[in-house]
Write an enzyme that holds these catalytic residues in place. Sequence first.
Site, short mmCIF file in Angstrom:
data_model
loop_
_atom_site.label_atom_id
_atom_site.label_comp_id
_atom_site.label_asym_id
_atom_site.label_seq_id
_atom_site.Cartn_x
_atom_site.Cartn_y
_atom_site.Cartn_z
N LYS A 1 4.78 -1.05 -1.87
CA LYS A 1 3.66 -1.47 -2.59
C LYS A 1 2.49 -0.28 -2.73
O LYS A 1 2.32 0.27 -3.93
CB LYS A 1 3.11 -2.73 -2.22
N GLU B 1 5.48 4.10 8.41
CA GLU B 1 6.86 3.73 8.99
C GLU B 1 7.96 3.99 7.83
O GLU B 1 8.98 4.77 7.89
CB GLU B 1 7.26 2.20 9.43
N GLY C 1 2.07 -8.45 -0.82
CA GLY C 1 3.20 -7.78 -0.18
C GLY C 1 4.25 -8.98 0.26
O GLY C 1 5.41 -8.70 -0.07
N ARG C 2 3.62 -9.98 1.06
CA ARG C 2 4.52 -10.92 1.45
C ARG C 2 5.00 -11.83 0.63
O ARG C 2 5.78 -12.83 0.87
CB ARG C 2 3.69 -11.44 2.72
N GLU D 1 0.29 -13.79 8.59
CA GLU D 1 -0.44 -12.76 8.00
C GLU D 1 -1.37 -13.40 6.96
O GLU D 1 -2.53 -12.82 6.66
CB GLU D 1 0.24 -11.66 7.45
N LYS E 1 -3.17 0.16 11.40
CA LYS E 1 -2.80 1.41 10.84
C LYS E 1 -3.63 2.28 11.07
O LYS E 1 -3.23 3.61 11.49
CB LYS E 1 -2.64 1.11 9.39
O1 F6P Z 1 1.87 -5.35 7.42
C1 F6P Z 1 0.75 -5.18 6.32
C2 F6P Z 1 1.45 -4.75 4.94
O2 F6P Z 1 0.30 -4.49 4.28
C3 F6P Z 1 2.01 -6.04 4.50
O3 F6P Z 1 1.14 -6.87 3.94
C4 F6P Z 1 3.03 -5.23 3.59
O4 F6P Z 1 3.95 -6.15 3.14
C5 F6P Z 1 3.44 -4.20 4.35
O5 F6P Z 1 2.14 -3.90 5.18
C6 F6P Z 1 4.37 -3.12 3.89
O6 F6P Z 1 3.14 -2.54 2.77
P1 F6P Z 1 3.78 -1.56 1.70
O7 F6P Z 1 4.71 -2.24 0.93
O8 F6P Z 1 2.53 -1.29 0.94
O9 F6P Z 1 4.57 -0.30 2.38
#
Ligand code: F6P
Length: 520
Positions: A181, A187, A241-242, A327, A486
């Site tokens: 997102k 990662e 995101g979740r 979360e 992060k």
């Molecule tokens: O773990 C934190 C978070 O921001 C989640 O809320 C999200 O789902 C995940 O990292 C991945 O984020 P992104 O889709 O922005 O890579």
Amino acid sequence: MRDLFTAGSKRFDQYFKKGPHLAIDFSKNHLTSDTITLLTALAEESQLADKIHALTHGKKLNITENRAAFHTALRIPAQKRDQLPKEIADEISAVHAQMQSLCDKIHRQTPLYPQGQAITDIVNLGIGGSDLGPAMVAEALTPYHKKQVRCHFVSNVDGNQLHNTLKNLKPETTLFIIASKSFTTQETFANAKSARSWLEASLSTEQTNHHFMCCTSKPEKAAEFGILPDHILPMWDWVGGRYSLWSSIGLPIAFAIGFDNFEKLLAGAHDMDEHFQSAPLSENLPVMMGLVGLWYINFWNTRSHALLPYEQMLALFPNHFQQVDMESNGKHVQVTGEKVNWQTAPVIWGQPGTNGQHAYHQMLFQGTELIPMDFIVGLRTHSPYQQQHQMLVANCFAQTRGLMWGRNEDEVYQEMIGQGINKDEARRLAPHKAISGNQPSTTIMYDKLTPESLGALIALYEHKVFVQGIIWNINSFDQYGVELGKVIGQEVLSQLQGESSSEGYDASTQGLVNYFRNHQ
Ligand code: F6P
């Protein structure tokens, strides 16, 4: 609970509730009609009905990031989408058309460029909400998988996961989805860069670009990364995101099961959304799930909640809801900024039954903690081994019975006497064998694990988390704790690489950094 069951023979009828695609038995909980009256009064005092309306009408409930959490919009079927603001309806319709056309191409085995080959393997690169939900759904709906493609999920920055996935794949027939997102997650981009190198070892840069798709709310950044315009699938700030498996982040699901089944997943969730908006509080499945959970957390001081799917294909369900619940509701201040004086999110844990029975159920039966549990089970199975399904269901119901009813010392003693064990020995063993019971559980049943019933099940739990967040008066839609991790992660990385010093850090972290550097 023995007393409650002995007192009321209609207890099952009283606490067995039905909703779209699901039926739930709440009767093996420490509940009386007074409890329900008081808990629903608490929900009313928290203006829950207004908050449900606000959620499902795209109001900006995420007050720290000043945005809506409008995942329910994504589940409204095309023919009803005119109830949404036009801009949002158009965006959703456009992304669905794009997902459908990409699915058609992949499932018809049309190469993505003139010299290309048909895609046989899709690797989703994402983490957290950009991985857990899609991976869980793709596995849960294995019987619906398209034969043409296999979907793989790589989330960890530990390169072993990517390496072990790619070692059996061919660059010419592999497609990567970058699911992020924010388009910034360390990662995901470490894996995306390694995936690019892996492709470029066999393909030209131009060909390589055809082997990536990207689902993101930052399409301009995806374009800079070299993703082709019709391979960029937008999502929006108003999807958390979740809660994003319903958006373009669900692309690997659609590739795995077909776009028509993806739409059925959305439709099942939408059925639950409608129920959530219209059913009276005491008949409302997500509301009841939320209130019963909260009853234990805040009034019985429980700290954990077990999710126990008696369905192997739901193996990742507890993992997904660990994120959704912990979360969302792992928060220490109210929406006003004041500290909460009550417990918030429980520790969510669990794995499929019957496996868990041979692992941690001993502690549930004879440990010292009260642990509320959800048993999740299908009435029918996709498996051809029907008798095994009866065993599975029998185990599920038996655990709820044994954990609730228990076996007191006298019962155990009499049983041993009946088996011919002498009195002294029976007296010595009785306390070890006794089971106190009273462990509460909720049993959630669906007919068969289909896209529709799975959609409803996921929406049930998402809304349960929402209900609890409203009563705790917290913002369930931000995650500043994770953000701090992060930031520090970036700092430590540059220290490990020798680009900056760990001076100023605590002695432990400095010591760890130095120890690592001395061993390279
Ligand atoms: O773990 C934190 C978070 O921001 C989640 O809320 C999200 O789902 C995940 O990292 C991945 O984020 P992104 O889709 O922005 O890579």
